[in-house]
Design an enzyme around this catalytic site. Sequence first.
Site, PDB file in Angstrom:
ATOM      1  N   LEU A  45       0.835  -0.768  -0.237  1.00 27.74           N
ATOM      2  CA  LEU A  45       0.112   0.166  -0.055  1.00 27.74           C
ATOM      3  C   LEU A  45       0.978   1.628   0.136  1.00 27.74           C
ATOM      4  CD1 LEU A  45      -3.558  -0.577   2.279  1.00 27.74           C
ATOM      5  CD2 LEU A  45      -2.771  -0.406   0.056  1.00 27.74           C
ATOM      6  N   ASP A  46       0.680   1.974  -0.663  1.00 22.03           N
ATOM      7  CA  ASP A  46       1.508   3.134  -0.905  1.00 22.03           C
ATOM      8  C   ASP A  46       1.272   4.294   0.153  1.00 22.03           C
ATOM      9  OD1 ASP A  46      -0.039   5.881  -1.232  1.00 22.03           O
ATOM     10  OD2 ASP A  46      -0.867   4.913  -3.599  1.00 22.03           O
ATOM     11  N   PHE A  47       2.800   5.318   0.476  1.00 18.48           N
ATOM     12  CA  PHE A  47       2.346   5.710   1.328  1.00 18.48           C
ATOM     13  C   PHE A  47       1.848   6.665   2.042  1.00 18.48           C
ATOM     14  CE2 PHE A  47       5.227   9.948   4.224  1.00 18.48           C
ATOM     15  CZ  PHE A  47       5.757   8.926   4.740  1.00 18.48           C
ATOM     16  N   ARG A 107      -4.114   5.822  -8.075  1.00 14.72           N
ATOM     17  CA  ARG A 107      -3.906   6.997  -8.053  1.00 14.72           C
ATOM     18  C   ARG A 107      -3.854   7.366  -9.870  1.00 14.72           C
ATOM     19  NH1 ARG A 107      -3.514   9.276  -3.363  1.00 14.72           N
ATOM     20  NH2 ARG A 107      -2.949   8.010  -1.704  1.00 14.72           N
TER      21      ARG A 107
END
Length: 253
Positions: free
Chosen positions: A116-118, A205
């Site tokens: 999971l990205d930042f 995103r």
Amino acid sequence: MADSTKNPETIRLNKFIASAGITSRRGADELINQGKVKINGERVDSPGVQVDPENDLVEVNGKPVKHDSQAENVYILLNKPIETVTTAKDPQKRKTVLDLLPLNFRQKRVFPVGRLDFYSEGLLILTTDGELCNRLTHPKWHLPKVYEVIVRGPVSPKNIAIMETGMCLCEGDRLAPVKVKILSEGKDTTKIEMILNQGVNRQIRRMFRDFDTTILKIKRSRQGKVELGDLPAGKWRELTSDEVKSLKKDVGL
């Protein structure tokens, strides 16, 4: 080094490393290709080499790999908060998902399944089970992942249709169809549910970037049959035996 034609108890080297909890099978392939793995003192360069767990000495980065087929694996569900890195160590010294776990789990060398990205949050599975991790991250076995996404402004029916048909990102990546459901529409924001069936990097995103739409929040709420529920951000729990069984069944284990 074992000969698999004579000993039916041998296993592939990458599977041996993964099942020992060092890394995923894909990560084991990288270690082998980098020349960091030895069997009985000899460097090996093929993930398919057969290993006899009872008689062969396997070393990774000069350290013996302890393999116990009877050892119990660990399966953890974490509600990853934002501004946390999905990795074991971060060169920039940012908080990692392992920092949120007790020392006893970190000592067992659990590792995250996927990423999971930042700035994304929600359900993240961590485990010592390299074979399950390999299946869950392999394109053949990707389980549906459910996300709650909040964006600025409305989401047009045209863009929903494009996502549900299968869009092409500006970089050229062709995406599988995504199921989209409007959950609520406010004056300035829209909350939607998205169900993804593939693992393209930062897919949500990049999709909304191509629609020139700003994302305010991404939260993963389900993977396969495992649900985040009301687990608070930054907290964790062990998966139930039924949850582990369902994950394994869904990926053919």
